[in-house]
Design an enzyme around this catalytic site. Structure first.
Site, PDB file in Angstrom:
ATOM      1  N   HIS A  30       0.805  -1.222   0.000  1.00  0.00           N
ATOM      2  CA  HIS A  30       0.000   0.000   0.000  1.00  0.00           C
ATOM      3  C   HIS A  30       0.837   1.270   0.000  1.00  0.00           C
ATOM      4  O   HIS A  30       0.292   2.375  -0.016  1.00  0.00           O
ATOM      5  CB  HIS A  30      -0.948   0.005   1.203  1.00  0.00           C
ATOM      6  CG  HIS A  30      -2.037  -1.011   1.105  1.00  0.00           C
ATOM      7  ND1 HIS A  30      -3.296  -0.719   0.633  1.00  0.00           N
ATOM      8  CD2 HIS A  30      -2.043  -2.339   1.379  1.00  0.00           C
ATOM      9  CE1 HIS A  30      -4.038  -1.815   0.643  1.00  0.00           C
ATOM     10  NE2 HIS A  30      -3.298  -2.811   1.094  1.00  0.00           N
ATOM     11  N   ASP A  75       3.567   9.252  -1.874  1.00  0.00           N
ATOM     12  CA  ASP A  75       2.420   8.518  -1.331  1.00  0.00           C
ATOM     13  C   ASP A  75       2.084   7.366  -2.266  1.00  0.00           C
ATOM     14  O   ASP A  75       2.078   7.542  -3.495  1.00  0.00           O
ATOM     15  CB  ASP A  75       1.208   9.441  -1.196  1.00  0.00           C
ATOM     16  CG  ASP A  75       0.409   9.168   0.062  1.00  0.00           C
ATOM     17  OD1 ASP A  75       0.504   8.049   0.594  1.00  0.00           O
ATOM     18  OD2 ASP A  75      -0.293  10.075   0.533  1.00  0.00           O
TER      19      ASP A  75
END
Length: 463
Positions: A155, A362
């Protein structure tokens, strides 16, 4: 239908209107449908690890959790996961800490998870392991004789080879990924970085989605996670959202709100965001009283020194900016160190003229997608998005910026405030189409389809 077993560091038990993250929302339906189990750490500390499992069921989702020893938490979670892997994978090798005890604790806890999960696994089960806390878990399960289909999803970003090689025993860690059948990343960039490492550092080979190392072949894919778009759109129109929206708008006194919602973390670019906003105030003295930045940043990982430092830095920076630019009835930054339930956040997003999502790096960033989904179609706000967020590869109609440049951020804020309604609608509609088409159900199904196609029987991983 095969039963699904999800394994992650923490388990998020379903709750009505709570603060569940994207992973929890994504997996709850699949776990219900398959009579599955979600396995993870309870968050509690025990004096001595026993392996005892606490079973619960909430809203049709079964969970199985274990307690860890204090040493486990220090070395595995605060140590290797959050002082070593997290900064390294977010390109911050300058603050990554490499300690032998951290690595030992990380492997020990993964082995404890393997030992705990193993008796729960039935031959037809499909296992889905999540995130950087659990990279070697698949190999440990193979060594215990499990020949099930096992997938892994990362993730967070995958770092470039030139950074990853700074990790002691990096090749040993990467090799454990070849115990899985499918390994997923959010973006093509992270996937390409993984392929490059395997080819250049380990002598492996790549053929499309198939990556081979030492006779073992896995599928490595890019599969960006989404949000539960229908649920979030409904939440933005609900009573709690409407109440929060009205409360925020009254307090703003007709000023335009810029909103940022981020966990308090150095990867989120909060210091750079404050500096970019300060540059906007300096460049635009004529509209000082017409705009307010509301930054919501609940603290996290308070035991890690670098997180204590970022909080102190932001406290000082917000104070300095407010001290320099405030008036008796106007404060340019509202800096809030607490979280809000998702339905209230939807109202905050809907009240904001600008969503400022500017991480330095991110994996995806679901706040960007939530902000867009919460907007009023007849009067949508504008998303300003870091080009270094995984979401930037999908949300190309946002105002994409370099978060390291205060001038670029200042210009984007000015452009967003001046943007005509028709352009705001056009950009919003284009982003919303992607968010609805590639939502969380699409993500889950796309990954599950690859795992279904994987070989049901494979040779056990060599010890």
């Amino acid at each position: 239908m095969s039963r699904l077993i999800v394994i992650s560091n923490r388990v998020s038990r379903p709750s009505k209107g709570g603060e569940q993250g994207g992973l929890a929302v994504a997996l709850a339906a699949a776990l219900r449908q398959s009579r599955g189990i979600w396995v993870g750490w309870s968050g509690n500390v025990t004096e001595k690890f026993t392996g005892q499992i606490a079973f619960n069921e909430d809203d049709g989702v079964k969970t199985a959790t274990i307690d860890l020893e204090e040493q486990d938490v220090d070395e595995y979670y605060n140590g290797y996961a959050n002082k070593t892997l997290w900064p390294l994978f977010h390109f911050r090798i300058d603050i990554a800490e490499y300690a032998r005890d951290f690595e030992g604790g990380y492997n020990r806890v993964n082995q404890r998870f393997a030992d705990t999960v193993s008796p729960l696994v039935e031959p037809d089960d499909v296992l889905w392991v999540h995130d950087y806390h659990m990279i070697p878990l698949g190999q440990m399960l193979r060594r215990k004789g499990h020949r099930n289909r096992i997938g892994f999803f990362l993730h967070i970003p995958w770092p470039p080879t030139r950074l990853l090689v700074s990790l002691p025993h990096h090749s040993k860690l990467v090799e454990t990924l070849f115990a899985y059948d499918v390994v997923g990343f959010h973006t093509e960039e992270w996937l390409e970085s993984f392929r490059h490492y395997v080819e250049k550092e380990m002598g492996g080979s790549v053929d499309g989605d198939h990556v081979t190392l030492g006779g073992r072949t896995i599928q490595a894919i890019a599969c960006p996670i989404g949000i539960d778009a229908p649920e979030f759109i409904a939440a933005s129109k609900g009573e709690a959202a409407a109440k929060m929206q009205e409360q925020v708008r009254k307090s703003l006194q007709d000023r335009a709100m810029i909103v940022g919602v981020d966990r308090l973390d150095y990867s989120k670019g909060l210091e750079e965001r404050f500096n970019g906003y300060a540059r906007f105030l300096k460049d635009n003295p004529d509209i000082h009283r017409q705009v307010v930045l509301v930054q919501i940043a609940p603290p996290s990982r308070g035991e890690v020194e670098s997180y204590q430092e970022i909080r102190a830095t932001l406290d000082a920076l917000a104070g300095r900016i407010n001290g320099e630019y405030s008036d008796v009835d106007w404060t340019p930054i509202r800096y809030v160190n607490q979280g809000y339930p998702r339905d209230q956040l939807a109202g905050i997003y809907r009240a904001a003229r600008i969503g400022l999502v500017t991480p330095l790096r991110d994996g995806m960033n679901l706040v960007a997608k939530e902000y867009v989904a919460a907007q009023d179609p007849e009067d949508p706000g504008v998303l300003i998005l870091s080009r270094f967020a995984g979401a930037a590869t999908q949300l190309k109609d946002a105002l994409l910026i370099n978060p390291y440049s205060p001038e670029e951020m200042s210009d984007a804020i000015g452009k967003a405030l001046r943007m005509p309604l028709e352009e705001r609608k056009r950009r919003w509609q284009a982003m919303m189409q992607i968010i609805e088409e590639q939502d969380v159900s699409w993500w889950r199904s796309a990954f599950a389809m690859r795992l279904e196609d994987a070989h049901k029987v494979r040779e056990p991983q060599e010890a």
